[in-house]
Each structure stands twice: as C-alpha cells, then as structure tokens.
Motif scaffolding. Structure first.
Motif, mmCIF file in Angstrom:
data_model
loop_
_atom_site.group_PDB
_atom_site.id
_atom_site.type_symbol
_atom_site.label_atom_id
_atom_site.label_comp_id
_atom_site.label_asym_id
_atom_site.label_seq_id
_atom_site.Cartn_x
_atom_site.Cartn_y
_atom_site.Cartn_z
ATOM 1 N N GLU A 78 25.789 4.377 34.544
ATOM 2 C CA GLU A 78 25.841 3.248 33.622
ATOM 3 C C GLU A 78 26.691 2.128 34.202
ATOM 4 O OE1 GLU A 78 25.446 5.704 29.390
ATOM 5 O OE2 GLU A 78 27.427 5.403 30.305
ATOM 6 N N ARG A 79 27.771 2.487 34.882
ATOM 7 C CA ARG A 79 28.622 1.475 35.506
ATOM 8 C C ARG A 79 27.820 0.652 36.517
ATOM 9 N NH1 ARG A 79 33.930 1.153 35.476
ATOM 10 N NH2 ARG A 79 34.154 3.322 34.774
ATOM 11 N N ALA A 80 26.955 1.345 37.271
ATOM 12 C CA ALA A 80 26.123 0.651 38.256
ATOM 13 C C ALA A 80 25.047 -0.191 37.571
ATOM 14 C CB ALA A 80 25.494 1.663 39.206
ATOM 15 N N ALA A 81 24.399 0.364 36.541
ATOM 16 C CA ALA A 81 23.304 -0.335 35.870
ATOM 17 C C ALA A 81 23.768 -1.613 35.179
ATOM 18 C CB ALA A 81 22.633 0.592 34.861
ATOM 19 N N PHE A 82 24.972 -1.585 34.599
ATOM 20 C CA PHE A 82 25.485 -2.737 33.862
ATOM 21 C C PHE A 82 26.467 -3.567 34.685
ATOM 22 C CE2 PHE A 82 24.177 0.243 30.534
ATOM 23 C CZ PHE A 82 23.427 -0.583 29.716
ATOM 24 N N ALA A 83 26.672 -3.179 35.969
ATOM 25 C CA ALA A 83 27.604 -3.885 36.859
ATOM 26 C C ALA A 83 28.982 -4.004 36.216
ATOM 27 C CB ALA A 83 27.059 -5.263 37.215
ATOM 28 N N LEU A 84 29.496 -2.876 35.712
ATOM 29 C CA LEU A 84 30.778 -2.864 35.020
ATOM 30 C C LEU A 84 31.926 -2.671 36.004
ATOM 31 C CD1 LEU A 84 29.868 -0.619 31.964
ATOM 32 C CD2 LEU A 84 30.072 -3.096 32.016
ATOM 33 N N GLY A 85 32.978 -3.448 35.842
ATOM 34 C CA GLY A 85 34.186 -3.260 36.629
ATOM 35 C C GLY A 85 35.042 -2.151 36.056
ATOM 36 N N ASP A 86 36.139 -1.872 36.718
ATOM 37 C CA ASP A 86 37.058 -0.851 36.235
ATOM 38 C C ASP A 86 37.582 -1.227 34.855
ATOM 39 O OD1 ASP A 86 36.731 0.481 38.594
ATOM 40 O OD2 ASP A 86 38.549 -0.305 39.526
ATOM 41 N N ALA A 87 37.732 -0.236 34.010
ATOM 42 C CA ALA A 87 38.352 -0.369 32.680
ATOM 43 C C ALA A 87 37.513 -1.156 31.684
ATOM 44 C CB ALA A 87 39.749 -0.996 32.770
ATOM 45 N N ILE A 88 36.264 -1.514 32.017
ATOM 46 C CA ILE A 88 35.401 -2.206 31.057
ATOM 47 C C ILE A 88 34.622 -1.161 30.265
ATOM 48 C CG2 ILE A 88 33.497 -3.811 30.737
ATOM 49 C CD1 ILE A 88 36.051 -5.104 31.693
ATOM 50 N N PRO A 89 34.805 -1.097 28.941
ATOM 51 C CA PRO A 89 34.096 -0.085 28.146
ATOM 52 C C PRO A 89 32.644 -0.463 27.896
ATOM 53 C CG PRO A 89 35.464 -1.434 26.726
ATOM 54 C CD PRO A 89 35.748 -1.889 28.127
ATOM 55 N N LEU A 90 31.877 0.557 27.578
ATOM 56 C CA LEU A 90 30.479 0.380 27.216
ATOM 57 C C LEU A 90 30.392 0.327 25.698
ATOM 58 C CD1 LEU A 90 27.674 0.249 28.629
ATOM 59 C CD2 LEU A 90 27.476 2.702 28.178
ATOM 60 N N LEU A 91 29.787 -0.720 25.173
ATOM 61 C CA LEU A 91 29.594 -0.889 23.733
ATOM 62 C C LEU A 91 28.267 -0.252 23.353
ATOM 63 C CD1 LEU A 91 30.583 -2.305 21.092
ATOM 64 C CD2 LEU A 91 29.281 -4.301 21.839
ATOM 65 N N ILE A 92 28.287 0.621 22.340
ATOM 66 C CA ILE A 92 27.081 1.357 21.962
ATOM 67 C C ILE A 92 26.896 1.282 20.447
ATOM 68 C CG2 ILE A 92 25.831 3.547 22.107
ATOM 69 C CD1 ILE A 92 27.754 4.379 24.301
ATOM 70 N N THR A 93 25.674 1.026 20.021
ATOM 71 C CA THR A 93 25.366 1.104 18.600
ATOM 72 C C THR A 93 24.147 1.991 18.403
ATOM 73 O OG1 THR A 93 24.768 -0.142 16.602
ATOM 74 C CG2 THR A 93 23.997 -1.021 18.681
ATOM 75 N N TYR A 94 24.236 2.884 17.431
ATOM 76 C CA TYR A 94 23.128 3.752 17.047
ATOM 77 C C TYR A 94 22.657 3.307 15.666
ATOM 78 C CZ TYR A 94 24.969 6.738 20.762
ATOM 79 O OH TYR A 94 25.421 7.214 21.973
ATOM 80 N N ARG A 95 21.419 2.840 15.602
ATOM 81 C CA ARG A 95 20.839 2.403 14.328
ATOM 82 C C ARG A 95 19.853 3.467 13.856
ATOM 83 N NH1 ARG A 95 18.793 -3.635 13.392
ATOM 84 N NH2 ARG A 95 21.042 -3.777 12.984
ATOM 85 N N VAL A 96 20.095 3.995 12.667
ATOM 86 C CA VAL A 96 19.273 5.072 12.131
ATOM 87 C C VAL A 96 18.519 4.567 10.902
ATOM 88 C CG1 VAL A 96 19.252 7.407 11.178
ATOM 89 C CG2 VAL A 96 20.885 6.806 12.978
ATOM 90 N N ALA A 97 17.197 4.746 10.922
ATOM 91 C CA ALA A 97 16.357 4.433 9.769
ATOM 92 C C ALA A 97 16.080 5.721 9.012
ATOM 93 C CB ALA A 97 15.046 3.794 10.222
ATOM 94 N N THR A 98 16.298 5.693 7.707
ATOM 95 C CA THR A 98 16.183 6.896 6.873
ATOM 96 C C THR A 98 15.221 6.667 5.724
ATOM 97 O OG1 THR A 98 18.460 7.525 7.410
ATOM 98 C CG2 THR A 98 17.495 8.544 5.460
ATOM 99 N N ASP A 99 14.442 7.671 5.417
ATOM 100 C CA ASP A 99 13.599 7.666 4.227
ATOM 101 C C ASP A 99 14.507 7.939 3.031
ATOM 102 O OD1 ASP A 99 11.896 8.197 2.122
ATOM 103 O OD2 ASP A 99 10.573 9.518 3.255
#
Length: 281
Positions: free
Chosen positions: A203-224
């Motif tokens: 992921e660091r390579a894919a997003f070109a992230l430097g040291d100490a840069i966190p990855l922001l993640i959101t999980y969106r769930v659709a529910t019946d």
C-alpha cells in the motif's frame, strides 16, 4: 565536517532534527508557505544522513507543520496546519422513488471484477467471514491535485442470490448498484466506519506514502433495514496526507418507546428516509 547546527550522535536523531525545525517554524524563522531547505542542505546543516532527514520531514508532515508538494519540496503550513489538498465527497442523496445518488469524485480507471473470499473488516462488518463475494476494484485519481485513492466494493454471494441482476452489473457505477438493491429491498440504511492505520508495504508503494503517513480507510455498509442484513461493503483507501473525507451526518430519530410517543397515524416518525450516514472512528 560542516560547522553549525550539528546534531549529537544519539538515539532518535531524526526527532532531534524534527524538533529543531519545528522550533524554527514556531519562532518565525520559516513562515507560512515558505519552502524548507532541500534534503542535501539539511544534511549539511545538521551533519546527518539522508535517511535521518527524510524521517524528520515525515514526522513534521505527520504533525501537520509541513506538507510535500510535487515539484516544490516541503512547504510550511499556516498556524494550526491545514487540510489536505483533496476532499472526497462521501455524501448521498435519496429520492422518494428509491433512487440513490453519489457524487462522482475523481477519474476512475476501468474496474476489475473478481471472486474472492471475505476476510478482515469487510467480512466482519458483513457478518460473512470466510464466505465468497464479488469484488470490484477501482483506482481513482483527482485530476487537479494528482491524489489517488482506491475504491473497492464487496458484494456477498448471498446478496447476489437475492438480487441476481447484480451478477451481470457488479461493475456498474455505484449509483446503479444501490438502485438495484433499493428496487429489491426498498428500504436501505448506510453506515460509514472511518479508521486509519499504518500502510502495508504494498500500500505504501501504491499510494506513494512517505514514512509515518497513515492510510485513511472508510468502510461503507449498506443494510436491509427490514431484515437487519448487511448487503454490501464499500472500502475506500487514501493517503491521509493528500485526502480527507467530507459527508453530512444525519441524526437518526430514536425509536418510540410506546404508542403515546409515536406520531399521528400515517406519519413517518423516522423521517421517511433510511439513507442516513453516520461516521465511527
């Protein structure tokens, strides 16, 4: 050896460099929008190696004192830091005829559709750990800032069985996917779960992230809503240094505890809309 502001050869030299630069920023030696010296200049100034300088700059980015801009270098931010350059609009709208609309953010590559086994947070949020799902991957880029993020949709096979049309149209725009779900269930709710963590090496390579840069993640769930059954999970990953999420929070009215607290006959005390978005961090 160059003279001047050398750092003692002690543990965590990068922190000593970071603190020295942070002090210079706070004392006004470097002002807002100033470009910090280059890596080579800092190596000479402090008598340290390139890795130490890069780690120090990563620490300053993490604390919001500076940001890296392509072609310019490290730029001092205004007091209190600033927001990342790219805002990803995560709002939704929903009409009376069950049509969902999601803002288009950035320029998406052609999606990749695969069959996968659910693991990790998507599996836990869907209650489908170890079961099969259709996975739709997209890479998205903001043409203005150049920021990139990934968008992945997990559709469990149980949902595919309930809405067979999704099998042929899983790679459709997300509006269309929700439209098909709404047509089948007629009553959806959406919840966003927002978190951050250190990126994995790939992921660091894919997003070109430097040291100490966190990855922001959101999980969106659709529910019946009627069955309380999660139907799909969207996973969005972005660099916290370049992207931030923006969406309205719509309060959900509490359920009536007795008939006397319910609205008049025929009135929808829940607001008539189950597309509210909530964020959990």
């Amino acid at each position: 050896m160059p003279g001047g502001d050398h750092i003692e050869r002690a543990p965590s030299m990068y922190m000593q460099v970071a603190r020295r630069i942070a002090t210079d920023i706070r004392q006004g030696f470097y002002g807002p929008d100033d470009v910090l010296p280059s890596e080579t200049q800092m190596m000479d100034k402090y008598g340290v190696g390139r890795h130490t300088v890069r780690s120090a700059m990563a620490e300053l980015r993490r604390t919001g004192l500076v940001e890296s801009r392509q072609g310019k270098g490290s730029i001092v931010l205004r007091a209190g830091g600033g927001l990342p350059a790219t805002s990803i609009d995560r709002s939704t709208s929903h009409t009376a005829n069950h049509t969902w609309h999601f803002p288009r953010a950035g320029r998406a590559d052609v999606p990749t559709v695969t069959r996968t086994t659910l693991t990790g947070p998507p599996a836990l949020l869907l209650g489908q750990e170890g079961l099969d799902a259709i996975k739709v991957d997209r890479s998205v880029e903001d043409p203005t800032s150049g920021a990139r993020w990934s968008h992945c949709v997990f559709i469990p096979m149980a949902t595919i069985a309930a809405v067979p049309a999704l099998a042929e149209h899983a790679d459709a725009e997300i509006d269309d996917v929700y439209q098909r779900l709404g047509a089948a269930t007629m009553n959806l709710s959406i919840t966003d779960h927002v978190t951050a963590r250190s990126p994995y090496p790939e992921e660091r390579a894919a997003f070109a992230l430097g040291d100490a840069i966190p990855l922001l993640i959101t999980y969106r769930v659709a529910t019946d809503v009627e069955q309380g059954r999660p139907l799909l999970c969207e996973e969005l990953k972005a660099s916290a240094a370049t992207c931030w999420l923006s969406f309205p929070i719509m309060p959900t009215p509490p359920a009536p505890t007795s008939r006397s607290q319910a609205g008049p006959a025929g009135e929808d005390s829940g607001g008539g809309l189950h597309g509210a978005v909530s964020g959990s961090i």
